[in-house]
Scaffold this active site. Sequence first.
Site, PDB file in Angstrom:
ATOM      1  N   TYR A  78       0.843  -1.202   0.000  1.00 52.79           N
ATOM      2  CA  TYR A  78       0.000   0.000   0.000  1.00 52.79           C
ATOM      3  C   TYR A  78       0.876   1.249   0.000  1.00 52.79           C
ATOM      4  O   TYR A  78       1.614   1.501   0.951  1.00 52.79           O
ATOM      5  CB  TYR A  78      -0.925   0.050   1.217  1.00 52.79           C
ATOM      6  CG  TYR A  78      -1.987  -1.025   1.267  1.00 52.79           C
ATOM      7  CD1 TYR A  78      -2.345  -1.756   0.137  1.00 52.79           C
ATOM      8  CD2 TYR A  78      -2.658  -1.301   2.461  1.00 52.79           C
ATOM      9  CE1 TYR A  78      -3.316  -2.738   0.195  1.00 52.79           C
ATOM     10  CE2 TYR A  78      -3.638  -2.274   2.530  1.00 52.79           C
ATOM     11  CZ  TYR A  78      -3.962  -2.992   1.398  1.00 52.79           C
ATOM     12  OH  TYR A  78      -4.932  -3.962   1.463  1.00 52.79           O
TER      13      TYR A  78
ATOM     14  N   HIS B 295      -1.068 -12.067   0.429  1.00 54.01           N
ATOM     15  CA  HIS B 295      -1.805 -11.044  -0.321  1.00 54.01           C
ATOM     16  C   HIS B 295      -1.984 -11.420  -1.791  1.00 54.01           C
ATOM     17  O   HIS B 295      -2.116 -10.550  -2.644  1.00 54.01           O
ATOM     18  CB  HIS B 295      -1.036  -9.707  -0.195  1.00 54.01           C
ATOM     19  CG  HIS B 295      -1.877  -8.486  -0.392  1.00 54.01           C
ATOM     20  ND1 HIS B 295      -1.343  -7.212  -0.456  1.00 54.01           N
ATOM     21  CD2 HIS B 295      -3.211  -8.321  -0.537  1.00 54.01           C
ATOM     22  CE1 HIS B 295      -2.306  -6.326  -0.634  1.00 54.01           C
ATOM     23  NE2 HIS B 295      -3.446  -6.965  -0.696  1.00 54.01           N
TER      24      HIS B 295
ATOM     25  N   SER C 213     -13.570  -3.948   1.818  1.00 55.03           N
ATOM     26  CA  SER C 213     -14.661  -3.302   1.052  1.00 55.03           C
ATOM     27  C   SER C 213     -15.985  -3.285   1.813  1.00 55.03           C
ATOM     28  O   SER C 213     -17.042  -3.476   1.212  1.00 55.03           O
ATOM     29  CB  SER C 213     -14.877  -3.987  -0.300  1.00 55.03           C
ATOM     30  OG  SER C 213     -13.711  -3.916  -1.067  1.00 55.03           O
ATOM     31  N   PRO C 214     -15.980  -3.056   3.146  1.00 54.27           N
ATOM     32  CA  PRO C 214     -17.250  -3.072   3.880  1.00 54.27           C
ATOM     33  C   PRO C 214     -18.171  -1.922   3.484  1.00 54.27           C
ATOM     34  O   PRO C 214     -19.378  -2.002   3.657  1.00 54.27           O
ATOM     35  CB  PRO C 214     -16.825  -2.949   5.348  1.00 54.27           C
ATOM     36  CG  PRO C 214     -15.522  -2.225   5.300  1.00 54.27           C
ATOM     37  CD  PRO C 214     -14.848  -2.702   4.039  1.00 54.27           C
ATOM     38  N   LEU C 215     -17.582  -0.850   2.916  1.00 53.98           N
ATOM     39  CA  LEU C 215     -18.379   0.301   2.477  1.00 53.98           C
ATOM     40  C   LEU C 215     -18.430   0.380   0.948  1.00 53.98           C
ATOM     41  O   LEU C 215     -18.729   1.431   0.387  1.00 53.98           O
ATOM     42  CB  LEU C 215     -17.807   1.596   3.065  1.00 53.98           C
ATOM     43  CG  LEU C 215     -17.695   1.631   4.600  1.00 53.98           C
ATOM     44  CD1 LEU C 215     -17.117   2.961   5.072  1.00 53.98           C
ATOM     45  CD2 LEU C 215     -19.044   1.356   5.258  1.00 53.98           C
TER      46      LEU C 215
ATOM     47  N   GLY D 221     -16.599   3.150  -0.785  1.00 57.83           N
ATOM     48  CA  GLY D 221     -17.127   4.492  -0.557  1.00 57.83           C
ATOM     49  C   GLY D 221     -18.590   4.669  -0.925  1.00 57.83           C
ATOM     50  O   GLY D 221     -19.238   5.615  -0.474  1.00 57.83           O
TER      51      GLY D 221
END
Length: 326
Positions: free
Chosen positions: A67, A136, A214-216, A219
């Site tokens: 990242y 990963h 990716s719980p949201l 975005g």
Amino acid sequence: MEITRTLGRSGIEVSAVGFGCWAIGGEWQDADGQPLGWGKVDDEESVRAVHRALDLGVTFFDTADTYGAGHSERVLGRALGKRRDDVVLATKWGNVFDEETRTRTGVDDTPAHARRALTASLGRLGTDHVDLYQLHLNDLDPERAAELRDLCEEFVGEGLIRAYAWSTDDPARAAVFAQGEHCTAVQHALNVLQDAPEMLSLCEELDLAGINRSPLAMGLLAGKRQGPKDAGDIRSRPPAWLQGFGDGAAADPEWLARIDALKEILTSNGRTLAQGALAWIWARSPKTIPIPGFRSVAQAEQNAGAMEKGPLTAEQLTEIDSLLQR
């Protein structure tokens, strides 16, 4: 109603919401110039946001060596400082990158690379051990993964890591890693629009934590209706796996329509839309630990604030399934 969760069979306790540190890595790219970050970022604001999260009871932080091509680990390590031992720290390996040019240059699934990568992550994070070390490479050959799983057991024995996991959306692959004694989790995609029933069944059956990326929905479940204007944001040129955004980075109208249909339930009990999305994940299974991203103090406060409201009810879960025709 501040809630905690257990990190699978390790017995390690963490806050019910973890903080995903992809976005605070800032801009980085692949060798073809495809953006892989979330655009420009203010490191000082990132540090303030981590401090605010700590003050609000967040004890689980998830990053990866790649990242920001090492930048996320450096910022997180600096932000945690002397409070390192108050948190459970997760990072990942498997990608190769150039820190100078902030470019991901490929992948390396060899055991030799895993050891090099772990040593480098410990240096950037400023710590002598990682609590959860995660492979990963989503689609790695299971036989090679079994070799790396055995290597992770060696890392545990050496005191370099406490537990390990695979970041994969394939339950069969996750089961391969779960054969290791100190495998305690699987990191996989999950949000109210993208359920993962097979993976959650596996987590419940094998006593693994499901760490939910990716719980949201990148975005969209935080109320973001426009595509990003920043050319360094991965959503401005979404790769094939990134669902919910169409050509020109605009949000997918079908996804927005589904979010609108759920809005009343998700914003019940004074929740924001993002807090409702996290509440759905907690209600979905006792094994879930969502890791929403953040880039500001305000986002940190909103994400951590979801813990006070707790999970949705079983009735609300049923109602959502019926609205989505699941």
